[in-house]
Design a protein around this motif. Structure first.
Motif, short mmCIF file in Angstrom:
data_model
loop_
_atom_site.label_atom_id
_atom_site.label_comp_id
_atom_site.label_asym_id
_atom_site.label_seq_id
_atom_site.Cartn_x
_atom_site.Cartn_y
_atom_site.Cartn_z
N VAL A 82 34.75 43.52 33.34
CA VAL A 82 34.08 42.24 33.08
C VAL A 82 33.64 42.18 31.62
O VAL A 82 33.05 43.14 31.10
CB VAL A 82 32.85 42.05 33.99
N ALA A 83 33.92 41.07 30.97
CA ALA A 83 33.47 40.85 29.59
C ALA A 83 32.39 39.78 29.58
O ALA A 83 32.63 38.65 30.00
CB ALA A 83 34.63 40.43 28.69
N TYR A 102 33.14 40.65 39.39
CA TYR A 102 33.96 41.86 39.56
C TYR A 102 34.65 41.86 40.91
O TYR A 102 35.81 42.26 41.04
CB TYR A 102 33.08 43.10 39.41
N HIS A 103 33.95 41.38 41.93
CA HIS A 103 34.50 41.38 43.29
C HIS A 103 35.33 40.13 43.60
O HIS A 103 35.66 39.87 44.76
CB HIS A 103 33.37 41.53 44.31
N ALA A 159 25.49 38.57 39.02
CA ALA A 159 26.62 37.74 38.61
C ALA A 159 27.80 38.61 38.19
O ALA A 159 28.95 38.32 38.52
CB ALA A 159 26.21 36.82 37.48
N ILE A 160 27.52 39.67 37.45
CA ILE A 160 28.59 40.58 37.03
C ILE A 160 29.27 41.19 38.25
O ILE A 160 30.50 41.27 38.32
CB ILE A 160 28.02 41.70 36.12
N LYS A 161 28.47 41.61 39.22
CA LYS A 161 29.02 42.19 40.45
C LYS A 161 29.88 41.16 41.19
O LYS A 161 30.97 41.49 41.69
CB LYS A 161 27.90 42.68 41.35
N THR A 181 40.93 41.62 32.33
CA THR A 181 39.47 41.52 32.22
C THR A 181 38.99 40.16 32.70
O THR A 181 39.59 39.13 32.40
CB THR A 181 39.03 41.72 30.76
N LYS A 182 37.90 40.15 33.43
CA LYS A 182 37.33 38.91 33.95
C LYS A 182 36.22 38.42 33.01
O LYS A 182 35.22 39.10 32.83
CB LYS A 182 36.79 39.13 35.36
#
Length: 214
Positions: free
Chosen positions: A51-52, A119-120, A114-116, A76-77
């Motif tokens: 994640v960026a 990522y999912h 939010a990052i999690k 990369t998301k």
């Protein structure tokens, strides 16, 4: 396995502060911090980044341009982390592949969640940002009678659903207007996403109103 994160922000205080915050959580590994979008893209092309976190206003390449490059050239998301002053960029960021659009004034826990989520495989648009997006879409144009898209790609019912998504209606509201079940609405949305290679209903609204997929 930790989520590998890149932080891109031209403000060194925010950049390093975010790095310190994320490193206090066991879920994340901050691989690098960079000061502009071009550095972010080059790093993600050379390293495996999950994640960026991207600021919008950055020198050399802004966050929206970086989002597009990351979506097209890497796995990369992109997750936009921004301020209300940048709301004019929301439509383009979502259209170009941003997986999330979040305000910087959120609590660290909210940003981590939010990052999690991104990522999912989920998309994150907090309500305040979503309201801004709807406002921006309304300023582009109201849902047209003849949309600027290739209507031959879609069934009449799919076009009905798309027009109502563009108006901001929920699946429940669409089902009531069209006298079909919510499950049928969801099936039409899945078909539309498959035909357009879009990822979520917000992108469908932008596509219907502007004719642009990317």
């Amino acid at each position: 396995m930790k989520i590998r994160v890149l932080i891109a922000d031209d403000n060194s205080f925010i950049r390093e502060g975010m790095r310190i915050i994320l490193n206090t959580f066991e879920d994340f590994e901050v691989l690098a911090t960079v000061a502009d979008g071009r550095e972010a893209v080059e790093y993600c092309k050379a390293h495996e980044v999950d994640v960026a976190l991207l600021d919008v206003r950055m020198p050399n390449m802004n966050g929206v341009e970086a989002t597009r490059a990351l979506a097209e050239e890497t796995k990369t998301k992109p997750l936009i982390l921004t301020t209300f002053d940048d709301d004019e960029y929301i439509v383009d960021a979502v259209r170009f592949g941003a997986k999330g659009y979040l305000l910087k004034n959120n609590d660290p826990e909210r940003i981590c969640d939010a990052i999690k989520s991104v990522y999912h495989g989920h998309n994150v648009l907090q309500n305040a940002v979503l309201d801004k997006l709807k406002s921006s879409l309304g300023e582009i144009r109201t849902a047209p009678d003849t949309p600027p898209i290739d209507t031959k790609l879609f069934t009449e019912r799919e076009l009905d659903v798309m027009s109502r998504i563009a108006k901001g209606l929920s699946n429940k509201e669409i089902s009531k207007e069209l006298f079909i079940s919510e499950g049928t609405v969801a099936n039409h949305i899945t078909s539309i996403l498959n035909k357009t290679a879009l990822e979520h209903r917000t992108q469908i609204a932008i596509y219907y109103l502007t004719g642009k997929v990317r």
